[in-house]
Design a protein around this motif. Structure first.
Motif, PDB file in Angstrom:
ATOM      1  N   SER A  83       0.847  -1.199   0.000  1.00  0.00           N
ATOM      2  CA  SER A  83       0.000   0.000   0.000  1.00  0.00           C
ATOM      3  C   SER A  83       0.872   1.234   0.000  1.00  0.00           C
ATOM      4  CB  SER A  83      -0.886   0.034   1.250  1.00  0.00           C
ATOM      5  OG  SER A  83      -1.783  -1.037   1.265  1.00  0.00           O
ATOM      6  N   ILE A  84       0.286   2.308  -0.511  1.00  0.00           N
ATOM      7  CA  ILE A  84       0.943   3.609  -0.394  1.00  0.00           C
ATOM      8  C   ILE A  84       0.333   4.281   0.830  1.00  0.00           C
ATOM      9  CG2 ILE A  84       1.293   5.842  -1.489  1.00  0.00           C
ATOM     10  CD1 ILE A  84       0.938   4.398  -4.189  1.00  0.00           C
ATOM     11  N   ARG A 114      -2.150   3.878 -16.894  1.00  0.00           N
ATOM     12  CA  ARG A 114      -2.430   5.089 -16.108  1.00  0.00           C
ATOM     13  C   ARG A 114      -3.527   4.748 -15.124  1.00  0.00           C
ATOM     14  NH1 ARG A 114      -0.834   9.819 -19.058  1.00  0.00           N
ATOM     15  NH2 ARG A 114       0.078   9.203 -21.032  1.00  0.00           N
ATOM     16  N   LEU A 115      -3.446   5.327 -13.972  1.00  0.00           N
ATOM     17  CA  LEU A 115      -4.463   5.030 -12.971  1.00  0.00           C
ATOM     18  C   LEU A 115      -4.615   6.197 -12.017  1.00  0.00           C
ATOM     19  CD1 LEU A 115      -2.137   3.805 -10.701  1.00  0.00           C
ATOM     20  CD2 LEU A 115      -2.317   2.090 -12.503  1.00  0.00           C
ATOM     21  N   GLU A 116      -5.802   6.249 -11.417  1.00  0.00           N
ATOM     22  CA  GLU A 116      -6.061   7.365 -10.508  1.00  0.00           C
ATOM     23  C   GLU A 116      -7.005   6.919  -9.400  1.00  0.00           C
ATOM     24  OE1 GLU A 116      -7.942  10.528 -12.605  1.00  0.00           O
ATOM     25  OE2 GLU A 116      -9.683   9.351 -13.164  1.00  0.00           O
ATOM     26  N   ALA A 117      -6.987   7.678  -8.322  1.00  0.00           N
ATOM     27  CA  ALA A 117      -7.891   7.376  -7.205  1.00  0.00           C
ATOM     28  C   ALA A 117      -8.126   8.646  -6.390  1.00  0.00           C
ATOM     29  CB  ALA A 117      -7.285   6.293  -6.310  1.00  0.00           C
ATOM     30  N   ILE A 165      -3.531   3.620   0.797  1.00  0.00           N
ATOM     31  CA  ILE A 165      -4.094   3.325  -0.524  1.00  0.00           C
ATOM     32  C   ILE A 165      -3.508   2.009  -1.009  1.00  0.00           C
ATOM     33  CG2 ILE A 165      -4.437   4.205  -2.854  1.00  0.00           C
ATOM     34  CD1 ILE A 165      -3.669   6.981  -1.776  1.00  0.00           C
ATOM     35  N   PRO A 166      -4.242   0.895  -0.874  1.00  0.00           N
ATOM     36  CA  PRO A 166      -3.715  -0.373  -1.385  1.00  0.00           C
ATOM     37  C   PRO A 166      -3.514  -0.280  -2.900  1.00  0.00           C
ATOM     38  CG  PRO A 166      -5.681  -0.713  -0.055  1.00  0.00           C
ATOM     39  CD  PRO A 166      -5.575   0.744  -0.310  1.00  0.00           C
ATOM     40  N   LEU A 167      -2.411  -0.792  -3.353  1.00  0.00           N
ATOM     41  CA  LEU A 167      -2.164  -0.725  -4.796  1.00  0.00           C
ATOM     42  C   LEU A 167      -3.204  -1.536  -5.567  1.00  0.00           C
ATOM     43  CD1 LEU A 167       1.714  -0.891  -4.800  1.00  0.00           C
ATOM     44  CD2 LEU A 167       0.303   0.950  -5.684  1.00  0.00           C
ATOM     45  N   GLN A 168      -3.723  -2.573  -4.902  1.00  0.00           N
ATOM     46  CA  GLN A 168      -4.782  -3.337  -5.571  1.00  0.00           C
ATOM     47  C   GLN A 168      -6.039  -2.485  -5.750  1.00  0.00           C
ATOM     48  OE1 GLN A 168      -4.988  -6.706  -2.982  1.00  0.00           O
ATOM     49  NE2 GLN A 168      -3.506  -7.873  -4.204  1.00  0.00           N
ATOM     50  N   GLY A 169      -6.131  -1.412  -4.940  1.00  0.00           N
ATOM     51  CA  GLY A 169      -7.269  -0.519  -5.060  1.00  0.00           C
ATOM     52  C   GLY A 169      -7.288   0.230  -6.377  1.00  0.00           C
ATOM     53  N   PHE A 170      -6.186   0.223  -7.084  1.00  0.00           N
ATOM     54  CA  PHE A 170      -6.159   0.877  -8.391  1.00  0.00           C
ATOM     55  C   PHE A 170      -6.707  -0.032  -9.496  1.00  0.00           C
ATOM     56  CE2 PHE A 170      -2.988   3.532  -6.225  1.00  0.00           C
ATOM     57  CZ  PHE A 170      -3.428   4.788  -6.594  1.00  0.00           C
TER      58      PHE A 170
END
Lengths: 242, 753
Positions: free
Chosen positions: A141-142, A165-168, A181-186
């Motif tokens: 996670s970040i 590209r990804l955003e949240a 922010i879990p990276l899997q959440g992207f």
């Protein structure tokens, strides 16, 4: 005959009052309409700050593409900066804002009420994990540290060599101290590789105007409409591995 | 008890019912008097009368009613006798428009009441209408009643929203009376209606649970003398009514259905076009009267109706999904009326009322997507009302009323219930009222109180009411009324929207205070002879604890959970002049009204605040020497009113969208937005409209019949409903929209057998 006259007088009075009540409020004076989101970031000292200056138009009035003859002034800490007209309704200058600076704006033009606005620059954002240029896995996670005066966080990442590209977005709760922010959440778009991520925090004016309620006409300004907000950005590079 | 015994049994009296000899229908407010004595009485609205303190002797007692032959009966009165004499009056050949005037004149003589208007079905049918005569559209022509637009079927009574009106049909509470065709037609078929009584304010203690008005509709009893009926065919509906005698009673069956869907289906068969109109509505009323004994009458009424919207989506010839939406009122009441004693008349009612909404979604390809939503309100009522006439000076009414209310809201998936909400409420009421002739016939007073216990929050409300009537001259009376009114049910959809399919009712929860209103009305009523009257009624209504949905959608109202607490007031003056010549009849109603609400610290006028409202209705019997149109009546209705308040677009602006960290040039873009003024800052233009109704009576194959033509908006006035600004031009063009862009004709005919 007297009764007839009295009845007719009453009728005329009533019919006149039908019209009297038709319109109660027709006045409207045009106002400034601005859009400015000031920027501060972790790596730049002087940044170009832009404010778009426009105005409202009465419904029966032709519109102009922009306002190019306004006097626009920013004040922060002990400084005053005049923004110069650049092009297409944009006024700009170089300014060195820091987190938690209170920045005020004033716009003046003949025929329009003077506009005042104010914003507090949010920030700074600290990235607790990962460290720059480190290696992280998909299950990682970040982690960001919540900053002052931030109403909305936005993360945007892209693969250095590739098209991913990804955003949240993240809206902090009242007592949050960290944003995880879990990276899997992207989502499923992440592939292994080297990534560049930007994290931006926006103030409450920006959040209220664009996210919370798109029917509000002003955020951070008085004497006119539009948005006067601010943001702070930081960035990080890391490598994503299996 | 001894005192009561003496009052009940110590004097001679004559009582009974007055009915129409042709069909057995009751004749309310008939005049009963002794030819050779200076005493008499008037029947009540149920046709029941009582004459007290009749001295011993032989007399001739007469019963008269305009439009009927006076009937005279000899009577022999002995000491302490209780004579029961029913009158059956034969209709005369004279036209019967005057009947209501006669009844109204008797009401003027007998009752202490303000803000009451009554109607007969004949008057409802005489008013020009779009496609279909409609009870509520006729009531919108009355003073104090406002319609939101040309097609509206909702009643805004003296600044009150439609959910503040109590609507009763034979004792059944109807929660959504204006549901047909998305709120454009009421659920009441005028063919089945006998009497309509609207209390626009200051209503007595026998009515409760609403803040603004009561609409009491009584259906026909059914012809107890012979079998008869009527079939009528209009542009969008057909109706059938059958009535007749049964042993010791009568029955009535009445129904109607739209057939646009069938016509369009037939057209598509002929032309081969694949068009359909997947909507229809139907409604029906069934009623049975049974009089097993002279003093007992049982009445069973059933009401039903539905609007159905159903359509399928297909891919080629293969249907893929179906959506069906159905909503409607249903209800039943059983009433037992009994003359317990000549001085004591009782009515016991058990009623069930339900409004149900269904939505089905069926996925033919994947049944796991199927859903079923339903929402309903059910009202179970048990009620006892008593009228006690101890002497000529007092007329006492009292009663008990218990309601059990159920509110359901459910959403079912194929094998699972996703939402299951049920709320219940109990409402127990008792009332007492006395109409006291203090100095007959000059000064009368009606005082009363209604107490209501509401189980949610354990709230007890005491609502006192008082009315005073002073007959300052034979034909003139001054009226004054004051009362407190409470309401325990609210709607979750905003009542300011132009259209709504139906209302979502909920009980007032324990945390909220009970919505309350105070009415004060001062009026004068003057009669010009027997057939014309003028009433002028100033009124003031103060509201507290109103619960208003936090939604101001102009077009379709939708239910919301957020309610705002509001106060407010409504005030104004209503003028009503009604005249009835032999060949010319009609009325003029005018209302000057101010309605304001306050939410937080902000005052505003709700969208239904129509400042001036003028309606002129004229009926004219066309002279018989005019060929083709002999036996015809021409009715005109002209309407003139202030426009409704609305939020005008004052200015426009570019709403800029901006993301400051974009690496692309298109980081700015915009859309045009408008800035609206205050919600009541402007008013739409004046509304006016002329409607026409021509009706001709004919006889064919020994059957009576009639045909009619209606034209709505004869001179094609554009009554603006709302404005838009057309994008694409600079400045944008302002465009007004109307619901009646052209004069709209409709026609139909009726055969009576």
């Amino acid at each position: 005959m007297k009764k007839f006259n009295a009845a007719m007088s009453l009728l005329i009075l009533i019919f006149c009052s039908f019209h009297c009540d038709s319109i109660t409020d027709t006045e409207y004076d045009n106002q400034f309409n601005i859009c400015g989101v000031l920027r501060a970031d972790a790596y730049s000292i002087l940044m170009v700050q832009e404010v778009r200056v426009d105005q409202t138009y009465k419904m029966d009035e032709r519109s102009e593409p922009w306002v190019d003859d306004a006097f626009v002034l920013l004040s922060y800490r002990t400084q005053l900066d005049t923004l110069y007209y650049y092009d297409g309704g944009l006024y700009h200058d170089y300014c060195d804002f820091e987190p938690l600076d209170t920045v005020s704006i004033m716009a003046i033009k003949d025929g329009l009420d003077t506009l005042f606005g104010s914003t507090i620059i949010p920030g700074p954002i600290s990235i607790i994990h990962p460290n720059p240029h480190n290696t992280v896995s998909f299950s990682d996670s970040i982690i960001l540290k919540i900053c002052d005066n931030g109403a909305m966080y936005y993360g945007y990442g892209e693969k250095i060599e590739g098209w991913d590209r990804l955003e949240a977005y993240y809206l902090p709760e009242e007592n949050d101290t960290l944003i995880i922010i879990p990276l899997q959440g992207f989502g499923d778009y992440l592939g292994v590789g080297y990534y560049h991520f930007q994290f931006v925090v926006f103030d409450s004016n920006y959040y209220n105007y664009f996210i919370d309620n798109d029917s509000i006409v002003s955020a951070g300004v008085t004497g006119g409409i539009g948005l006067f907000g601010s943001s702070y950005m930081t960035e990080i590079y890391f490598e994503l591995v299996e | 008890m001894h005192f009561l015994y003496l009052m009940l049994f110590s004097a001679s009296s004559i009582s009974g019912f007055v009915t129409d000899a042709a069909n057995g229908e009751k004749l309310g407010f008939a005049n009963i008097y002794f030819e050779d004595l200076d005493i008499g009485s008037a029947a009540n609205e149920l046709g029941y009368y009582i004459i007290h303190s009749v001295p011993i002797g032989s007399y001739r007692i007469a019963c008269s009613y305009i439009g009927y032959e006076t009937k005279i009966v000899p009577v022999q009165v002995k000491g302490n006798s209780k004579l029961f004499i029913n009158f059956e009056l034969e209709p005369t050949l004279m036209e019967v428009e005057g009947v209501s005037v006669s009844a109204e004149r008797m009401r003027f003589e007998k009752e202490v009441e303000v803000s009451v208007v009554t109607f007969t079905p004949r008057e409802i049918k005489a008013v020009p209408s779009l496609f279909e005569s409609d009870l509520i559209k006729t009531l919108q022509l009355m003073p104090g009643v406002v319609a939101m637009h040309d097609l509206s079927n909702k009643m805004y009574v003296r600044g009150g929203s439609p959910d503040e009106n109590l609507v009763l049909l034979d004792g059944i509470t109807v929660y959504n009376p204006s549901t047909h065709l998305f709120g454009l037609f009421s659920t009441f078929n005028p063919d089945a209606v006998s009497d309509v009584e609207l209390h626009a304010g200051g209503f007595p203690a026998e009515f409760g649970d609403r803040l603004s008005s009561t609409l009491n509709i009584t259906t026909k009893e059914g012809n107890s003398k012979k079998y008869s009926g009527a079939a009528s065919f209009g542009l969008i509906t057909s109706k059938l009514l059958i009535e007749g005698p049964i042993p010791k009673g009568s029955f009535l069956l009445c129904g109607r259905r739209t057939y646009f869907d069938a016509l369009v289906w037939g057209y598509s068969l002929i032309t081969g076009d694949s068009i359909s109109l997947p909507y229809y509505f139907w409604d029906g009323i069934a009623k049975v009267n049974f009089n097993p004994f002279p003093n007992d009458r049982f009445t069973l009424t059933a009401l039903g109706g539905s609007d159905v919207l159903e359509f399928e989506e297909s891919f080629g010839n293969r249907p893929e999904e179906k959506i069906k939406l159905e909503w409607g009122n249903r209800g039943t009441s059983l009433r037992w009326r009994r003359v317990l004693h000549p001085k004591l008349y009782g009515e016991f009612i058990g009623a069930w009322s339900n409004f149900l909404t269904h939505l089905w979604y069926e996925d033919y390809l994947d049944s796991t997507n199927n859903i079923h939503f339903y929402e309903d309100i059910t009202d179970y009522t048990i009620k006892g009302d008593f009228d006690y006439y101890p002497n000529d000076d007092h007329s006492i009414a009292y009663g008990l009323d218990y309601k059990y209310l159920q509110f359901n809201y459910n959403l079912d998936a194929t094998e699972m219930r996703l939402i299951d909400r049920e709320e219940n409420a109990h409402l127990t009421s008792a009332y007492f009222q006395d109409q006291w002739s203090i100095y007959p016939p000059i000064l009368s007073v009606q005082y009363g109180i209604r107490s209501i216990y509401f189980n949610l929050g354990k709230k007890l409300c005491l609502d006192p009411r008082i009315g005073i009537k002073a007959r300052v001259a034979t034909n003139t009376a001054l009226n004054l009324a004051w009362g407190k009114y409470s309401q325990f049910l609210i709607t979750l959809n905003n009542q300011e929207s132009y259209f709504s399919i139906f209302d979502f009712w909920r009980p007032v929860v324990a945390d909220n205070d009970i919505p309350t209103a105070y009415h004060i009305i001062a009026g004068v009523e003057h009669w010009f002879g027997e057939k014309s009257r003028l009433t002028i009624e100033p009124y003031y209504k103060k509201y507290f604890n109103l619960l208003i949905p936090d939604q101001t959608n102009m077009f379709f109202s939708q239910p919301v959970e957020n309610l705002q607490t509001a106060t407010g007031y409504a005030t104004g003056v209503d003028f009503f002049f009604r005249k009835d010549f032999e060949d010319l009849f009609g009325w003029i109603s005018y209302s000057l009204a101010f309605t304001r609400r306050e939410i937080g610290q902000t005052w505003y006028s709700p969208r239904y605040d129509r400042r001036h409202n003028l309606n002129i209705v004229i009926g004219y019997k066309i002279p018989r020497f005019i060929p083709v149109l002999k036996h015809s009546t021409l009715n005109l209705r002209w309407y003139f009113a202030t426009g409704l308040p609305y939020a005008e677009d004052l200015a426009r602006y570019r709403r800029w969208y901006y993301y400051p960290y974009s690496e692309y040039d298109e980081m700015y873009w915009y859309e045009w937005y408008n800035i609206k003024g205050p919600r009541d800052g402007h008013r739409l233009p004046l509304n006016h409209r002329l409607d026409l109704h021509l009706e001709n009576n004919f006889r064919i194959f020994k059957l009576n019949g009639s045909w009619y033509i209606d034209v709505i908006n004869v001179y094609d006035n554009k009554n603006i409903l709302f404005y838009t600004y057309e994008p694409g031009e600079d400045p944008p063009e302002k465009k007004g929209y109307t619901l009646l862009p052209i004069p709209v004709p409709s026609f139909g005919f009726e055969i009576r057998f």
